[in-house]
Motif scaffolding. Structure first.
Motif, PDB file in Angstrom:
ATOM      1  N   GLU A  60       0.832  -1.188   0.000  1.00  0.00           N
ATOM      2  CA  GLU A  60       0.000   0.000   0.000  1.00  0.00           C
ATOM      3  C   GLU A  60       0.879   1.255   0.000  1.00  0.00           C
ATOM      4  O   GLU A  60       1.974   1.284   0.569  1.00  0.00           O
ATOM      5  N   GLN A  61       0.375   2.278  -0.643  1.00  0.00           N
ATOM      6  CA  GLN A  61       1.080   3.556  -0.710  1.00  0.00           C
ATOM      7  C   GLN A  61       0.821   4.334   0.577  1.00  0.00           C
ATOM      8  O   GLN A  61      -0.328   4.650   0.902  1.00  0.00           O
ATOM      9  N   GLY A  64       2.689  10.574   2.195  1.00  0.00           N
ATOM     10  CA  GLY A  64       3.842  11.317   2.681  1.00  0.00           C
ATOM     11  C   GLY A  64       5.168  10.613   2.480  1.00  0.00           C
ATOM     12  O   GLY A  64       6.220  11.207   2.749  1.00  0.00           O
ATOM     13  N   LEU A  65       5.148   9.342   2.070  1.00  0.00           N
ATOM     14  CA  LEU A  65       6.381   8.598   1.851  1.00  0.00           C
ATOM     15  C   LEU A  65       6.451   8.155   0.394  1.00  0.00           C
ATOM     16  O   LEU A  65       5.436   7.797  -0.212  1.00  0.00           O
ATOM     17  N   GLU A  66       7.615   8.181  -0.144  1.00  0.00           N
ATOM     18  CA  GLU A  66       7.824   7.785  -1.536  1.00  0.00           C
ATOM     19  C   GLU A  66       8.501   6.419  -1.555  1.00  0.00           C
ATOM     20  O   GLU A  66       9.532   6.212  -0.903  1.00  0.00           O
ATOM     21  N   GLN A  67       7.910   5.477  -2.279  1.00  0.00           N
ATOM     22  CA  GLN A  67       8.460   4.137  -2.376  1.00  0.00           C
ATOM     23  C   GLN A  67       9.684   4.136  -3.277  1.00  0.00           C
ATOM     24  O   GLN A  67       9.733   4.805  -4.306  1.00  0.00           O
ATOM     25  N   VAL A  68      10.674   3.369  -2.860  1.00  0.00           N
ATOM     26  CA  VAL A  68      11.886   3.186  -3.656  1.00  0.00           C
ATOM     27  C   VAL A  68      11.703   1.888  -4.448  1.00  0.00           C
ATOM     28  O   VAL A  68      11.639   0.788  -3.858  1.00  0.00           O
ATOM     29  N   PRO A  83       7.466  -1.605  -9.012  1.00  0.00           N
ATOM     30  CA  PRO A  83       6.946  -0.341  -9.579  1.00  0.00           C
ATOM     31  C   PRO A  83       5.538  -0.506 -10.126  1.00  0.00           C
ATOM     32  O   PRO A  83       5.127  -1.607 -10.523  1.00  0.00           O
ATOM     33  N   GLN A  84       4.776   0.546 -10.127  1.00  0.00           N
ATOM     34  CA  GLN A  84       3.417   0.588 -10.659  1.00  0.00           C
ATOM     35  C   GLN A  84       3.436   1.476 -11.908  1.00  0.00           C
ATOM     36  O   GLN A  84       3.615   2.691 -11.798  1.00  0.00           O
TER      37      GLN A  84
END
Length: 433
Positions: A60-61, A64-68, A83-84
């Motif tokens: 889940e996204q 406030g946080l960016e997925q690496v 990645p999406q």
């Protein structure tokens, strides 16, 4: 077998030769039986005790946080997120790889469900279910008007029995080079040969020339039964059309007597079971022919059940239900074109006949539409006459039966019944005699 039991015998021999001293020395000791190895041909699924593979959890996204992700790496990295990517737009419409619009976005979408009976619907309750859906009363046997045609000797062919048996032999033996032909090959040939024999009566009854056979036409009929919206739609059997309609079979007194008839329920089964539920449909009443067609009246529907595989084959009860539904659909579509969409008791009932076969067993039906008021179970009902499970012959022997080089059973047709074709011919001549 020698290869399979070889190791066991050698082990037994070794035990016999080198076994421990005692009373069992020198005796054969059988190896314990073990289960056969699991193969893809014997079982399905993983062997017992194998832990199931856990599904990959959906990440889940977190706001406030960016997925690496490993999108920049262009290869899979186990400690980075998946990645999406947005759906790829090829820039032009591809008919095979286009997902198509959703049902809710289609122009014919409706909130109310419609139950559709098409050519592959197999009704669980058979004729009983079709009688309730069409508000029809069942009468066993053929009507007296048709039986009077059978009893008349002038309405028969010359050498009728011999010609019918030749038609059966042509379909089952002469038409194919195989020893045992399949249903898909001999059933349509048998039906066409029998219709051809009936067509030869045109020299005696010229009105038979005012008919034509139609294939691959589509009928559509819509009606309401109780709180359900129903349709008979799609392809069905071969239709024999005529310039003039069939006259009513039942009298006015018999039609009025149907008001006291009670339709048989089949609770707890729902009446619309096995019918297709659709939300994208059009309420149509169409006979399948354009206005001005010179043969506008449906005379007889011919159904051939020629499926080779037994699971896809219609049982006789299901075939009779299908015959009843499509005979009713053709009659209802014609009645609404003639008398409008308002429910009413028809001044001149619409009659449609139907014949079904699977190559040996024949089903005969005469349907009379008396009313288009089908919402409630009260009032005038429709009528149907059914003569079911008529065996034209018992079996066919393709090879002679020999006993000590003597032919005891010659090849040919056994158990032929001439009355079945007489009924077939009577339904064809109905309206012309």
């Amino acid at each position: 077998m020698a290869a399979l039991w070889g190791p066991v015998r050698s082990a037994a021999g070794a035990l016999r030769a080198w076994g421990p001293p005692g009373p069992h020395r020198g005796k054969t000791v059988h190896a314990p039986r073990r289960p056969l190895p699991r193969t893809p041909w014997t079982v399905r699924g993983p062997p017992p005790g194998t832990p199931l593979k856990e599904k990959r959890p959906v990440q889940e996204q977190i706001p406030g946080l960016e997925q690496v992700t490993y999108a920049g790496k262009q290869h899979f990295v186990p400690w980075l997120s998946r990645p999406q990517f947005p759906p790829w737009d090829r820039g032009w419409h591809h008919p095979r790889h286009s997902p198509g619009p959703r049902y809710e976005e289609m122009p014919l979408y409706k909130e109310r469900v419609c139950y559709v009976c098409h050519q592959r619907c197999k009704m669980l309750e058979g004729v009983k279910q079709a009688l309730w859906l069409t508000k029809t009363k069942l009468i066993e046997g053929l009507p007296p008007k048709v039986l009077s045609i059978i009893d008349e000797p002038a309405n028969q062919l010359e050498n009728q029995d011999e010609r019918v048996q030749n038609a059966v032999s042509h379909a089952r033996v002469w038409h194919n080079t195989e020893l045992i032909p399949e249903r898909e090959s001999y059933c349509p040939v048998l039906l066409e040969d029998l219709i051809h024999l009936c067509r030869t009566m045109a020299s005696k009854y010229p009105s038979l020339c005012k008919r034509v056979l139609a294939r691959d036409y589509r009928v559509a009929a819509t009606w309401e039964r109780g709180s359900s919206l129903l349709q008979v739609r799609g392809l069905n059997g071969i239709l024999l059309n005529a310039m003039n309609p069939l006259q009513p079979v039942a009298s006015n007194d018999e039609i009025l007597a149907t008001e006291n008839h009670t339709l048989e329920p089949f609770f707890p089964i729902f009446p619309t079971i096995d019918l297709q539920e659709v939300n994208v449909y059009e309420e149509r009443n169409d006979t399948g022919f354009r206005e001005g067609y010179p043969y506008p009246h449906a005379h007889t529907l011919f159904f051939v059940e020629s499926a080779n595989l037994r699971p896809t084959r219609f049982r006789p009860e299901q075939l009779r239900a299908k015959m009843l539904m499509f005979a009713f659909g053709n009659a209802l579509a014609k009645a609404k074109i003639l008398y409008g969409n308002d429910p009413k008791v028809l001044e001149h009932p619409v009659v449609v006949q139907s014949i079904g076969t699977e190559g040996r067993i024949f089903q005969f039906m005469v349907f009379q539409l008396n009313t288009t008021d089908l919402v409630s179970s009260d009032g005038v009902k429709n009528l149907v006459w059914i003569d079911s499970d008529q065996y034209m012959y018992d079996y066919i022997r393709y090879r002679p039966g020999l006993y000590k080089k003597v032919v005891k059973l010659p090849p040919g047709i056994y158990g032929y019944r001439p009355d079945v074709f007489k009924k077939f011919l009577a339904l064809y001549l109905h309206g012309a005699v």
